[in-house]
Design an enzyme around this catalytic site. Sequence first.
Site, PDB file in Angstrom:
ATOM      1  N   CYS A 171       0.336   1.839  -5.597  1.00  0.00           N
ATOM      2  CA  CYS A 171      -0.364   2.935  -6.272  1.00  0.00           C
ATOM      3  C   CYS A 171       0.591   4.110  -6.440  1.00  0.00           C
ATOM      4  O   CYS A 171       1.461   4.333  -5.605  1.00  0.00           O
ATOM      5  CB  CYS A 171      -1.585   3.371  -5.461  1.00  0.00           C
ATOM      6  SG  CYS A 171      -2.867   2.106  -5.388  1.00  0.00           S
ATOM      7  N   HIS A 185       0.817  -1.215   0.000  1.00  0.00           N
ATOM      8  CA  HIS A 185       0.000   0.000   0.000  1.00  0.00           C
ATOM      9  C   HIS A 185       0.849   1.264   0.000  1.00  0.00           C
ATOM     10  O   HIS A 185       1.939   1.299   0.552  1.00  0.00           O
ATOM     11  CB  HIS A 185      -0.927   0.017   1.213  1.00  0.00           C
ATOM     12  CG  HIS A 185      -2.004  -0.999   1.144  1.00  0.00           C
ATOM     13  ND1 HIS A 185      -3.039  -0.927   0.247  1.00  0.00           N
ATOM     14  CD2 HIS A 185      -2.204  -2.135   1.854  1.00  0.00           C
ATOM     15  CE1 HIS A 185      -3.837  -1.964   0.411  1.00  0.00           C
ATOM     16  NE2 HIS A 185      -3.349  -2.715   1.376  1.00  0.00           N
TER      17      HIS A 185
END
Length: 102
Positions: free
Chosen positions: A78, A17
Amino acid sequence: MRRDQKMGEGNYPLAGHHLKQKNLLFGPLENIKTGAQIVITDFKKDYIYSVTSKDIISEMDADVVEETNKKEITLITCDKAVKTEGRLVVKGELVDSFGHTN
């Protein structure tokens, strides 16, 4: 990410993440530079990789996790700490491995 992946052999992909707190999980990857070291361990051996590239790709581009003939690591997160379709991909080549010590 693949059942057949092994540290130190072929492509070793890992995903993590990217949080708003820049120093957690894979957030620091946005600032990584070519030549930086990535160290991972299986607690039997330590593996040192040198960063060779940093790119942003589409979330749909899954080819980066496929097996290769190179001994490399692929880190995926991301590209921003908010909802995004981009993925930051950092690749590194294996430069050393040695027995793990506590």
